[in-house]
Design a protein around this motif. Structure first.
Motif, short mmCIF file in Angstrom:
data_model
loop_
_atom_site.label_atom_id
_atom_site.label_comp_id
_atom_site.label_asym_id
_atom_site.label_seq_id
_atom_site.Cartn_x
_atom_site.Cartn_y
_atom_site.Cartn_z
N GLN A 1 5.77 10.84 16.44
CA GLN A 1 5.09 10.87 15.21
C GLN A 1 4.87 8.98 14.65
N VAL A 2 4.21 9.08 13.83
CA VAL A 2 3.65 7.69 13.32
C VAL A 2 5.04 7.24 12.59
N GLN A 3 5.44 5.87 12.85
CA GLN A 3 6.47 4.96 12.53
C GLN A 3 6.10 3.80 12.08
N LEU A 4 6.45 3.21 11.12
CA LEU A 4 6.02 1.70 10.64
C LEU A 4 7.43 1.20 10.17
N VAL A 5 7.85 -0.13 10.70
CA VAL A 5 9.05 -0.59 10.69
C VAL A 5 8.89 -2.19 10.41
N GLU A 6 9.20 -2.47 8.88
CA GLU A 6 9.08 -3.74 8.54
C GLU A 6 10.20 -4.63 8.72
N SER A 7 9.99 -5.94 8.81
CA SER A 7 11.06 -6.93 9.14
C SER A 7 10.89 -8.19 8.62
N GLY A 8 11.63 -8.96 8.28
CA GLY A 8 11.32 -10.46 8.23
C GLY A 8 11.82 -10.90 6.61
N ARG A 19 7.64 -14.98 6.84
CA ARG A 19 6.88 -14.12 7.73
C ARG A 19 7.12 -12.76 7.98
N LEU A 20 6.34 -11.82 7.34
CA LEU A 20 6.86 -10.61 7.51
C LEU A 20 6.13 -9.73 8.45
N SER A 21 6.82 -8.97 9.26
CA SER A 21 6.35 -8.10 10.33
C SER A 21 6.28 -6.76 10.14
N CYS A 22 5.29 -6.02 10.69
CA CYS A 22 5.25 -4.55 10.62
C CYS A 22 4.71 -4.08 11.79
N VAL A 23 5.85 -3.32 12.52
CA VAL A 23 5.44 -2.88 13.94
C VAL A 23 5.28 -1.32 13.75
N ALA A 24 4.08 -0.54 14.30
CA ALA A 24 3.63 0.63 14.30
C ALA A 24 3.83 1.22 15.72
N SER A 25 4.44 2.68 15.54
CA SER A 25 4.32 3.50 16.66
C SER A 25 3.91 4.77 16.40
N ASN A 77 0.35 -3.66 18.18
CA ASN A 77 0.46 -2.55 16.93
C ASN A 77 1.31 -3.20 15.90
N THR A 78 1.01 -4.50 15.70
CA THR A 78 1.71 -5.25 14.52
C THR A 78 0.91 -6.03 13.50
N VAL A 79 1.39 -5.95 12.47
CA VAL A 79 0.51 -6.75 11.22
C VAL A 79 1.50 -7.45 10.56
N TYR A 80 1.06 -8.84 10.18
CA TYR A 80 1.86 -9.75 9.60
C TYR A 80 1.58 -9.84 8.38
N LEU A 81 2.41 -10.60 7.57
CA LEU A 81 2.19 -11.24 6.09
C LEU A 81 2.99 -12.44 6.14
N GLN A 82 2.16 -13.53 6.12
CA GLN A 82 2.66 -14.99 6.17
C GLN A 82 2.68 -15.37 4.50
N MET A 83 3.84 -15.76 4.02
CA MET A 83 3.90 -15.98 2.68
C MET A 83 4.51 -17.42 2.32
N ASN A 84 3.81 -18.29 1.67
CA ASN A 84 4.06 -19.56 1.61
C ASN A 84 4.23 -19.91 0.25
N ASP A 90 7.77 -13.29 -6.54
CA ASP A 90 7.53 -12.71 -5.49
C ASP A 90 8.40 -11.87 -5.06
N THR A 91 9.71 -11.79 -5.70
CA THR A 91 10.80 -11.11 -5.36
C THR A 91 10.42 -9.72 -5.34
N ALA A 92 10.56 -8.65 -4.46
CA ALA A 92 10.20 -7.44 -4.42
C ALA A 92 10.62 -6.79 -3.14
N VAL A 93 10.56 -5.51 -2.82
CA VAL A 93 10.43 -4.81 -1.78
C VAL A 93 9.20 -4.74 -1.24
N TYR A 94 8.81 -5.08 0.13
CA TYR A 94 7.63 -5.39 0.44
C TYR A 94 7.40 -4.10 1.78
N TYR A 95 6.33 -3.36 1.47
CA TYR A 95 6.11 -2.18 2.45
C TYR A 95 4.65 -2.50 3.24
N CYS A 96 4.79 -1.93 4.34
CA CYS A 96 3.48 -2.01 5.04
C CYS A 96 3.02 -0.55 4.95
#
Length: 127
Positions: A1-8, A19-25, A77-84, A90-96
């Protein structure tokens, strides 16, 4: 099934970058919009930025300032969010999230436009 996993995510000082990453499978996501949302304590989840299948992007007011940049690597299968230049706001939980439909050129900016979500990664910015 579809799964998204954030990290960073992590704890950083104001002015730092992450730099946040989100890997989809579970399927190929090359034809789907991917979005980033964030949710701060006591606040509603808000759209940050999204990128469609062709590489076009839509940014929130904050990301339009140039601090945030979204990108994707379809081969991974990855999307990134570069935050400078992060600040405490900006403090929060970030979701892809993965769009509900393939091939949409218009990027959804509400939660209802997305079908799958990651578990989130915490970003904490100290003063």
């Amino acid at each position: 099934q579809v799964q998204l996993v954030e990290s960073g995510g992590g704890l950083v000082q104001a002015g730092s970058s992450l730099r946040l990453s989100c890997v989809a499978s579970g399927r190929s996501f090359s034809r789907y919009t991917m979005g980033w949302f964030r949710q701060a304590p006591g606040k509603e989840r808000e759209f940050v930025v999204g990128i469609n299948w062709s590489g076009g992007s839509t940014y929130s007011a904050d990301s339009r300032k140039g601090r945030f940049t979204i990108s994707r690597d379809n081969a991974k299968n990855t999307v990134y969010l570069q935050m400078n230049d992060l600040n405490p706001e900006d403090t929060a939980v970030y979701y892809c999230a993965l769009d509900r439909f393939p091939g949409r050129s218009t990027i959804a900016t509400t939660q209802e436009g997305y079908a799958y979500w990651g578990q989130g990664t915490q970003v904490t910015v100290s003063s």
